[in-house]
Enzyme design. Sequence first.
Site, PDB file in Angstrom:
ATOM      1  N   ASP A 133       0.115 -63.631 -10.945  1.00 27.85           N
ATOM      2  CA  ASP A 133       0.362 -63.338 -12.547  1.00 27.85           C
ATOM      3  C   ASP A 133      -0.849 -62.761 -12.789  1.00 27.85           C
ATOM      4  OD1 ASP A 133       1.294 -63.369 -14.743  1.00 27.85           O
ATOM      5  OD2 ASP A 133       2.200 -65.372 -14.852  1.00 27.85           O
TER       6      ASP A 133
HETATM    7  C1  BGC Z   1       2.875 -63.489 -17.922  1.00 26.64           C
HETATM    8  C2  BGC Z   1       3.791 -62.903 -16.711  1.00 26.64           C
HETATM    9  C3  BGC Z   1       3.987 -61.218 -17.111  1.00 26.64           C
HETATM   10  C4  BGC Z   1       2.415 -60.764 -17.041  1.00 26.64           C
HETATM   11  C5  BGC Z   1       2.437 -59.490 -17.393  1.00 26.64           C
HETATM   12  C6  BGC Z   1       1.609 -62.879 -17.804  1.00 26.64           C
HETATM   13  O1  BGC Z   1       0.874 -63.360 -18.828  1.00 26.64           O
HETATM   14  O2  BGC Z   1       2.834 -64.790 -17.459  1.00 26.64           O
HETATM   15  O3  BGC Z   1       5.165 -63.158 -16.773  1.00 26.64           O
HETATM   16  O4  BGC Z   1       4.638 -60.658 -16.174  1.00 26.64           O
HETATM   17  O5  BGC Z   1       1.583 -61.488 -18.052  1.00 26.64           O
HETATM   18  O6  BGC Z   1       2.763 -58.797 -18.589  1.00 26.64           O
END
Ligand code: BGC
Length: 739
Positions: free
Chosen positions: A285
């Site tokens: 993530d």
């Molecule tokens: C989220 C993810 C997301 C990523 C990219 C993160 O803050 O937890 O679900 O895919 O950002 O936007």
Amino acid sequence: MARVAKRKAAIAGVLMGMALSGPAAAQVAASVTLARDTTGSPAERAAAMLAQMTQAEKLTLLEGYFGTDFAPANFTMPPAAREGSAGYVPGIPRLGIPPQWQTDAGLGVASQGGAKQKRAATALPSGPATAATFDPELAYAGGRMIGREARAYGFNVMLGGAVNLLREPRNGRNFEYAGEDPLLAGAIVGAEIAGVQSNRVISTVKHYALNDQETDRGTGNFIIDEAAFRMSDLLTFELAIERGHPGSAMCAYNLVNGLHACESPFLLTDVLRRDWGWHGYVMSDWGAAHSTAASANAGLDQESGFGLQSDAWFGPDKLTAALAKGELDPARIDLMAGRILAAMFAHGLIDDPVTGTGAIDVAANQAVAQADAEAGIVLLKNDGNRLPIAAGAKRIAVIGGHADKGVISGGGSSQVYPDGENAVPGLKPTGWPGPVVFNPSSPLDALRKLLPGTRIDYASGDDPAAAAKLARGADLVIVFGTQWASESIDVPLHLDGAQDALIDTVAAANRNTVVVLQTGGPVLMPWAGKVPAIVEAWYPGRMGGAAIANILTGKINPSGHLPMTFPRSLDQLPYPGEPRKKEATYSEGATVGYKWFDAKGLSPQFPFGHGLSYTRFTYSDLAVTRTDAGVVATLTVTNSGERAGADAVQLYVSAPPDSGWEAPKRLAGFAKVVLWPGHSTRVSIAVDPRLLSVWDTSVPGWSRVPGGYTFSAAHSSRDLGKGVSIQLPAERLSPQWRP
Ligand code: BGC
């Protein structure tokens, strides 16, 4: 062997031409030819490609950049990134390897909130709405629609497939997930992933694992016993992965049993690869990686979001230093880059590259979103058949929820921006984790269109006295209640602001009041006893207003069933005070949702699986048999009411005494049927043997105790038909067992 020989011949052929135009040009030609040679399995093709790559090129694949230029001043977004997107991993042009263009795409093609330009895209209803359909085919259609739009916009890696189990009803991201039951959530999200990937792009399953709340998501250490973990959150991921075959998986922000999820050999290697035999690549993530060698050796293949966070743990400098120190084996780099390449080959990213020039059929895509919303809206209460709206209604009052403008959606990285404008701009927060976005699909307008002979007035509800006055003069009142939820926050279990009081006031003014809710997950309903009818519309997506009106007027028969329990009060939750903080043990283990309510003998406001209809479905002749393929339940479903409609038949199972089960019963299967009035159909439901077993860490694997298992066809987890028992022998399944 033959394939390898053929590839070598092809390369040799191109190399021979090299002398004519110089070594560099020849190398380009040779390598691009290799990308275009479609013989061999994805793994073989990846291995052949790796053999052509320099070390620097391999490292290129392991670090992703943020794809939006509002990030810190010292970060320059790579120009080839798709502006306003979540991520970008450079390609290797000389080898014909395209960049990975990543976007959030769980509910539609998302844009980052701070981006100057937002891509208009079709928002599906929220995750619980799709789960409430109990219909993997609809989920697949939704995923296929998202993948189609994403491909048209030039994205080839979708960050969708969010399947964290609803363990904490206040989790601000429950609207991205698919509820509290492993089988239902895994089946729905697995189908969505497969739908996305049918466009020859990659979809990602996330957030692996135990990211079941937003409070302390970056620092929380969530502790769970392995057997309970295997039977709850891990089973949910396992089912989604084996049904959807995602090309990638995203490890979560939080720690699990003392280790960062992106640094956990148990999660990333033992379970994902050794036990589940999964062949994709793991990305972190955005900001969830915290080390270089420890993460890489644990099984993280690609770090994401450099620029949004300042660390680049998988940047070339750090990886090279770790290699030099012997903390990383060079073969590990090949393994990581090879997994990424193999997934790119397997899912068509190299053979069928995205161009970002496709057309979007807006009407067709909106029809997909509307069908999903209509099938996912749940009729929770309908005393005296107040709904559907009677044909002769003269005066209807619509109150609150900005129902004159549109329908609310959830915030954060999954936010989809609609074509046209945000229907209700300026609501707080306007910055992260906002903005609050309303899809321009007004329930009021849609009702007026469907009921041309009825006078329908609207009051915003800002002035409760004015709303009550309007209500008093109406035959029927429809009051809309909203709860905004978002990534990065957890939310209280009630409607925003003073809406509970507004509903009280309106219901006191006119007993004939229907409440329509748009919430991210469950909310408490202190007014539930005062109104005859309640509808849960979730965040209903781009066509939500039309879908709500079709359900209220009976143009469509409601058939959604709750994918989560709605508690009556906070003290019914395993962790009542507030969401857990810092270091917390999931002491309820696998006893999640309805299992908790059953085990504790609690009476919820509305149980898991609940959902009323304007017609009536009856179940008969349930038979349960043991075949070579496992346990199969068969029953007759009859539409014994007056209207055509769909039904979600649920099958629950109870174990013999001393089974070690976490709860008195489990959802063992389900089926969605559509029937004309008076018609019947025979339905077969095959039961996954893991749902009849417990995880035995000492073996390890799945283990079923012998004895009598009782199956019931049900309308909800609290409305079960007569049980049918069957004797089953003991059974053991290895951790690698797959259907
Ligand atoms: C989220 C993810 C997301 C990523 C990219 C993160 O803050 O937890 O679900 O895919 O950002 O936007």
